[in-house]
Design a protein around this motif. Structure first.
Motif, PDB file in Angstrom:
ATOM      1  N   TYR A 152      -2.567   4.727  -8.438  1.00  0.00           N
ATOM      2  CA  TYR A 152      -2.615   4.900  -9.894  1.00  0.00           C
ATOM      3  C   TYR A 152      -1.551   4.035 -10.547  1.00  0.00           C
ATOM      4  O   TYR A 152      -0.380   4.141 -10.185  1.00  0.00           O
ATOM      5  N   PRO A 153      -1.883   3.132 -11.426  1.00  0.00           N
ATOM      6  CA  PRO A 153      -3.261   2.796 -11.866  1.00  0.00           C
ATOM      7  C   PRO A 153      -4.100   2.256 -10.709  1.00  0.00           C
ATOM      8  O   PRO A 153      -3.582   1.681  -9.764  1.00  0.00           O
ATOM      9  N   ARG A 154      -5.374   2.409 -10.814  1.00  0.00           N
ATOM     10  CA  ARG A 154      -6.281   2.056  -9.713  1.00  0.00           C
ATOM     11  C   ARG A 154      -6.272   0.551  -9.503  1.00  0.00           C
ATOM     12  O   ARG A 154      -6.548  -0.229 -10.419  1.00  0.00           O
ATOM     13  N   ALA A 155      -6.006   0.130  -8.276  1.00  0.00           N
ATOM     14  CA  ALA A 155      -5.941  -1.294  -7.951  1.00  0.00           C
ATOM     15  C   ALA A 155      -7.329  -1.907  -7.990  1.00  0.00           C
ATOM     16  O   ALA A 155      -8.308  -1.307  -7.530  1.00  0.00           O
ATOM     17  N   GLY A 156      -7.420  -3.093  -8.560  1.00  0.00           N
ATOM     18  CA  GLY A 156      -8.673  -3.825  -8.591  1.00  0.00           C
ATOM     19  C   GLY A 156      -9.614  -3.404  -9.684  1.00  0.00           C
ATOM     20  O   GLY A 156     -10.687  -4.005  -9.846  1.00  0.00           O
ATOM     21  N   ALA A 157      -9.282  -2.345 -10.434  1.00  0.00           N
ATOM     22  CA  ALA A 157     -10.156  -1.895 -11.516  1.00  0.00           C
ATOM     23  C   ALA A 157      -9.648  -2.461 -12.841  1.00  0.00           C
ATOM     24  O   ALA A 157      -8.450  -2.689 -13.022  1.00  0.00           O
ATOM     25  N   TRP A 210      -7.132   3.315 -15.452  1.00  0.00           N
ATOM     26  CA  TRP A 210      -6.262   4.420 -15.854  1.00  0.00           C
ATOM     27  C   TRP A 210      -6.877   5.793 -15.591  1.00  0.00           C
ATOM     28  O   TRP A 210      -6.240   6.806 -15.807  1.00  0.00           O
ATOM     29  N   ILE A 211      -8.105   5.805 -15.120  1.00  0.00           N
ATOM     30  CA  ILE A 211      -8.721   7.089 -14.755  1.00  0.00           C
ATOM     31  C   ILE A 211      -8.189   7.512 -13.394  1.00  0.00           C
ATOM     32  O   ILE A 211      -8.200   6.711 -12.453  1.00  0.00           O
ATOM     33  N   PRO A 212      -7.694   8.766 -13.272  1.00  0.00           N
ATOM     34  CA  PRO A 212      -7.097   9.182 -11.997  1.00  0.00           C
ATOM     35  C   PRO A 212      -8.081   9.014 -10.841  1.00  0.00           C
ATOM     36  O   PRO A 212      -9.275   9.300 -10.947  1.00  0.00           O
ATOM     37  N   SER A 213      -7.543   8.572  -9.763  1.00  0.00           N
ATOM     38  CA  SER A 213      -8.360   8.392  -8.561  1.00  0.00           C
ATOM     39  C   SER A 213      -8.561   9.717  -7.857  1.00  0.00           C
ATOM     40  O   SER A 213      -7.855  10.698  -8.122  1.00  0.00           O
ATOM     41  N   LEU A 214      -9.489   9.749  -6.956  1.00  0.00           N
ATOM     42  CA  LEU A 214      -9.719  10.967  -6.178  1.00  0.00           C
ATOM     43  C   LEU A 214      -8.485  11.334  -5.381  1.00  0.00           C
ATOM     44  O   LEU A 214      -8.189  12.515  -5.195  1.00  0.00           O
ATOM     45  N   ARG A 215      -7.790  10.321  -4.922  1.00  0.00           N
ATOM     46  CA  ARG A 215      -6.572  10.577  -4.161  1.00  0.00           C
ATOM     47  C   ARG A 215      -5.547  11.303  -5.031  1.00  0.00           C
ATOM     48  O   ARG A 215      -4.867  12.232  -4.599  1.00  0.00           O
ATOM     49  N   MET A 216      -5.436  10.853  -6.284  1.00  0.00           N
ATOM     50  CA  MET A 216      -4.476  11.488  -7.176  1.00  0.00           C
ATOM     51  C   MET A 216      -4.883  12.935  -7.503  1.00  0.00           C
ATOM     52  O   MET A 216      -4.048  13.846  -7.539  1.00  0.00           O
ATOM     53  N   ILE A 217      -6.174  13.135  -7.761  1.00  0.00           N
ATOM     54  CA  ILE A 217      -6.662  14.494  -8.058  1.00  0.00           C
ATOM     55  C   ILE A 217      -6.442  15.415  -6.874  1.00  0.00           C
ATOM     56  O   ILE A 217      -5.978  16.556  -7.007  1.00  0.00           O
ATOM     57  N   GLN A 248       0.836  -1.220   0.000  1.00  0.00           N
ATOM     58  CA  GLN A 248       0.000   0.000   0.000  1.00  0.00           C
ATOM     59  C   GLN A 248       0.860   1.255   0.000  1.00  0.00           C
ATOM     60  O   GLN A 248       0.556   2.235  -0.658  1.00  0.00           O
ATOM     61  N   LYS A 249       1.951   1.258   0.656  1.00  0.00           N
ATOM     62  CA  LYS A 249       2.831   2.416   0.721  1.00  0.00           C
ATOM     63  C   LYS A 249       3.449   2.708  -0.630  1.00  0.00           C
ATOM     64  O   LYS A 249       3.625   3.842  -1.039  1.00  0.00           O
ATOM     65  N   LYS A 250       3.761   1.697  -1.417  1.00  0.00           N
ATOM     66  CA  LYS A 250       4.346   1.890  -2.734  1.00  0.00           C
ATOM     67  C   LYS A 250       3.361   2.499  -3.708  1.00  0.00           C
ATOM     68  O   LYS A 250       3.749   3.139  -4.663  1.00  0.00           O
ATOM     69  N   ASN A 251       2.078   2.423  -3.556  1.00  0.00           N
ATOM     70  CA  ASN A 251       1.064   2.934  -4.478  1.00  0.00           C
ATOM     71  C   ASN A 251       0.117   3.879  -3.746  1.00  0.00           C
ATOM     72  O   ASN A 251      -1.089   3.677  -3.710  1.00  0.00           O
ATOM     73  N   PHE A 252       0.723   4.928  -3.154  1.00  0.00           N
ATOM     74  CA  PHE A 252      -0.066   5.856  -2.349  1.00  0.00           C
ATOM     75  C   PHE A 252      -1.152   6.551  -3.165  1.00  0.00           C
ATOM     76  O   PHE A 252      -2.272   6.741  -2.704  1.00  0.00           O
ATOM     77  N   LEU A 253      -0.821   6.960  -4.422  1.00  0.00           N
ATOM     78  CA  LEU A 253      -1.792   7.674  -5.251  1.00  0.00           C
ATOM     79  C   LEU A 253      -2.819   6.736  -5.883  1.00  0.00           C
ATOM     80  O   LEU A 253      -3.752   7.204  -6.534  1.00  0.00           O
TER      81      LEU A 253
END
Length: 821
Positions: free
Chosen positions: A84-89, A95-102, A77-82
């Motif tokens: 992106y790409p969205r896990a499990g999708a 490839w759509i930015p997550s709310l966390r990334m925005i 989880q620490k390695k993919n903080f943003l």
């Protein structure tokens, strides 16, 4: 016994305690572990103890594995903080930015913006007010770049303390310019957002400026249109708002702002508009001063009364909305009467015409009036100080009995560049704002024959082509043309017809080539197409058009430059206070006629200053080669001389308006019986040019050259009867209207003038010397005969309306008499 019982009781109590303790210990272990009975062996206890330990070890191992799994997940989880790409999708959603990334991107932008704002705030300093004060007055210099000609709106400002500025103008400017002034911190976020939306939507660029920002712009930074410049302006406004009180900011703003009429600050504005001090302004007057702030020159009631009233009403409406006054008080106000704008002393005298011409050209080049008046520019003009002095002196040296309403305009140009070297527009711009060199219009008279001459050369008629010079002559359509004093010259060459300015010969020539050709050549050489009186009628050769002196100087400069047209100009360069260039004149030129045609036309135009009506110049110019033409309009309402040397061109015109502006005949003065182009206009021209060219090289004009298109085989016009009188001296005097007044009224005009008694050429008798082919003489037809066999043929190109260009209607006697000589 008793001791035995006490000991036994103690032992029981102790065993009971132990049992109770053992029971509590067994209850704390797993339910599957059975309690050991009293008196059981210690081996059973150890087995039970070992089983419990084994189970504890397994539980501990399982817990460690679970902890390790959670630790690995945490690391992933620490390695993919943003995320992106969205896990499990699945694609494409992963490839759509997550709310966390925005949210992270927005946070980064905010931090960057805050960092930029902190940097900009720390990097922006408020300059000292004196930086602006040093760059307020624009200076105009003569062509030498050292002699100052004048200044544009030398700063006219009187600062007054904040407590002396009336409350009504403070309220008016806040209501009109920045209603949140007392609440904001120097900038208006709402105004900035509104301006940003407007700018992004393609509207006219706005700045959302508060009064504090406007003060910064005018007092410290100058006009800013870039976004970075506006941001720095806002930072300065924030800093100034922290440093100064609102009252001090408002006072400095009102002491700095430009109100038009050369007035800076409310005190001088009150004087300029109402001839009173600022403390005495009424509410209506204060509202008007505020109304003109956005564009002082455009909104001045003297320039646009309707616009001024509209903006004045707007200011009062805003004051009512802010409850600075009641609706009843607002309705009771009346639009104030303003004083007439007064001309500045800088424009006094003859140099005022030069300064106004400089300002006019700067405006045409894109400068604004406020920029000219406050930009601190160094403006180098084209005016030669000594030539200008000679032009002014030439007018001052006219005889003392010259009528007060006699007016003269002159202009001297450099034909190689188009630069105006000298100009006389009048005696005093403050007393007479009309520039007689660039604004006053006069009928051209015979100086217009030059255009017919050029058109004829272009169409193949050489200088030795022959034309009838007898008078009178009647042409198709009933057009009757007379020469001065009704003199007849017989058959003359085109060159002789030019030197003697023979009306009948030029009328025949104009009909031959077509009157439209005369008009077209005038336009090609630089005369505006909308010049009043510039028509295609046959009489246009006699100068029915009414150009300005400047226009005629420019078109003759085209001829002097060998056929290359260059527009006249008066501003050479403009430099900013920091030394950088703001404007530099760029020479634009075009060829208007063939150089050989210009050469031959110049040869013909050397006739008037040598053997014609302007031959007095032979003595004045000391033998320097001169080409030019005199001109006098009908009824002597105007008199001209336009001439040139290879180095300079000068045009001089004299006229006499009545009190109502109507044209009057020139009243004689200085011992002259008539004022014609050959009298004082020629004398003024000679004085200007002889002194301006003093010390310069004598340069000869090029000799005549054969033209490729010359018509060599042509019929000769039928000679007219021999005149019964010799032609009069070559005077530039118009004939009176031939159908109304007999020529007997002019017997004195035939007498030689004082300067010309011995200069009359023996060739003035036209028949013996001017007929190159005496075999043409056997047909002495009467003068009424139409020139049925004009030179050339009907197939000759450039004939205007075809054939001989017959006039569509009979010109008036005034038209045909315009420009004799």
């Amino acid at each position: 016994m008793s001791d035995s019982r006490r000991s036994s009781g103690s032992a029981r109590r102790a065993a009971g305690v132990r049992r109770a303790s053992a029971q509590r210990s067994g209850q704390s272990s797993r339910p599957r572990a059975a309690q050991s009975p009293k008196g059981s062996s210690r081996t059973g206890k150890r087995a039970a103890s070992a089983g419990g330990a084994s189970r504890g070890t397994r539980a501990q191992s399982t817990g460690k594995r679970a902890a390790g799994t959670r630790s690995a997940a945490a690391r992933r989880q620490k390695k993919n903080f943003l995320n992106y790409p969205r896990a499990g999708a699945k694609n494409p959603w992963r490839w759509i930015p997550s709310l966390r990334m925005i949210a992270g991107a927005l946070a980064l932008m905010v931090l960057a913006g805050l960092g930029f704002a902190v940097w900009l705030y720390n990097d922006t300093d408020v300059p000292a007010p004196s930086d602006f004060a040093l760059a307020q007055s624009s200076r105009v210099y003569y062509a030498d770049g050292e002699t100052e000609m004048g200044r544009f709106s030398e700063i006219n400002r009187t600062e007054i303390p904040a407590d002396e500025i009336p409350e009504n103008i403070k309220q008016a400017v806040v209501a009109s310019e920045d209603s949140t002034f007392y609440e904001n911190r120097g900038i208006s976020p709402r105004g900035i957002v509104r301006a940003l939306i407007n700018n992004l939507s393609g509207g006219a660029r706005q700045g959302g400026s508060t009064i504090t920002q406007q003060y910064v712009e005018r007092y410290h930074t100058g006009t800013n249109t870039s976004y970075l410049g506006k941001m720095r302006e806002m930072v300065m406004a924030l800093k100034i708002d922290q440093e100064l009180s609102k009252e001090e900011i408002l006072a400095r703003y009102l002491n700095t702002i430009y109100f038009g009429r050369g007035a800076y600050g409310v005190q001088e504005a009150a004087q300029a508009y109402f001839n009173k001090d600022a403390k005495d302004l009424t509410d209506a007057e204060a509202a008007l001063l505020v109304a003109v702030i956005p564009a002082p020159s455009a909104y001045d009631p003297a320039n646009d009364q309707d616009k001024a009233v509209s903006l004045w009403d707007r200011v009062i409406t805003r004051q009512v909305n802010l409850e600075q006054m009641t609706p009843a008080e607002g309705d009771a106000l009346e639009f104030p009467e303003t004083a007439k704008p007064s001309s500045e002393n800088e424009l006094g005298g003859t140099k005022g015409y030069l300064l106004v011409e400089v300002r006019k050209e700067l405006l045409e080049q894109g400068f604004t009036e406020e920029e000219i008046d406050t930009g601190g520019f160094t403006i180098i003009s084209t005016i030669d100080k000594e030539m200008q002095k000679h032009s002014v002196e030439a007018i001052k040296d006219l005889p003392d009995d010259r009528p007060k309403n006699n007016r003269v305009g002159t202009m001297t140009l450099d034909p190689a560049t188009g630069a105006i070297r000298a100009m006389y527009g009048g005696p005093d711009y403050v007393k007479q704002a009309q520039n007689d060199a660039t604004q006053s219009r006069m009928q051209a008279g015979s100086i217009f024959k030059t255009f017919t001459l050029i058109a004829a050369l272009q169409d193949g008629y050489p200088l030795d082509s022959l034309w009838q010079g007898n008078s009178p002559q009647t042409f198709d359509g009933g057009w009757e043309v007379n020469n001065f004093a009704n003199a007849s010259y017989g058959t003359v060459t085109l060159e002789r017809a030019t030197a003697s300015s023979i009306n009948t010969a030029y009328a025949q020539l104009n009909l031959e080539i077509g009157p439209q050709r005369t008009r077209d050549v005038a336009v090609e050489l630089g005369l505006p197409e909308d010049t009043p009186g510039l028509t295609e009628d046959a009489a246009n050769v006699l100068g029915s058009a009414s150009p300005t002196v400047g226009e005629m100087a420019e078109v003759y400069a085209t001829l002097a430059a060998g056929g290359v047209h260059r527009e006249r100009y008066i501003v050479e360069s403009v430099t900013r206070p920091d030394g950088s260039s703001r404007y530099e004149h760029e020479k634009e030129e075009k060829r208007a006629m063939d150089q050989d045609v210009a050469t031959n036309a110049t040869v013909a135009l050397q006739g008037p200053p040598t053997v014609g009506s302007a031959r007095k110049l032979e003595g004045i110019m000391g033998g320097r080669p001169v080409a030019g033409k005199t001109g006098t309009s009908e009824k002597m309402r105007s008199a001209w001389f336009v001439g040139f040397t290879p180095q300079l061109v000068t045009a001089v015109a004299m006229f006499q308006p009545g009190e109502d502006g109507s044209e009057q005949s020139l009243a004689p003065f200085g011992g002259e019986q008539y004022i014609t182009g050959s009298t004082w206009p020629t004398s003024v021209w000679g004085q200007i040019m002889s002194r301006s060219l003093e010390g310069q090289e004598f340069i000869d004009f090029a000799p005549a050259v054969p033209l490729d298109n010359e018509i060599r085989s042509r019929s000769q016009p039928s000679p007219q009867p021999q005149p019964t009188q010799a032609p009069p001296p070559e005077e530039e005097e118009p004939s009176e209207e031939p159908t109304e007044e007999p020529t007997e009224e002019e017997p004195t005009e035939e007498e030689p003038t004082e300067e010309e008694p011995t200069e009359e050429e023996p060739t003035e008798e036209p028949e013996p010397t001017d007929e190159p082919e005496p075999t043409e003489e056997p047909e002495p037809e009467p003068t009424e005969e139409q020139p049925s066999d004009p030179p050339g043929n009907g197939d000759n190109p450039g004939r205007g309306g075809g054939g001989r260009g017959k006039p569509t209607e009979k010109p008036t006697a005034e038209e045909q008499a315009a420009g004799i000589g």
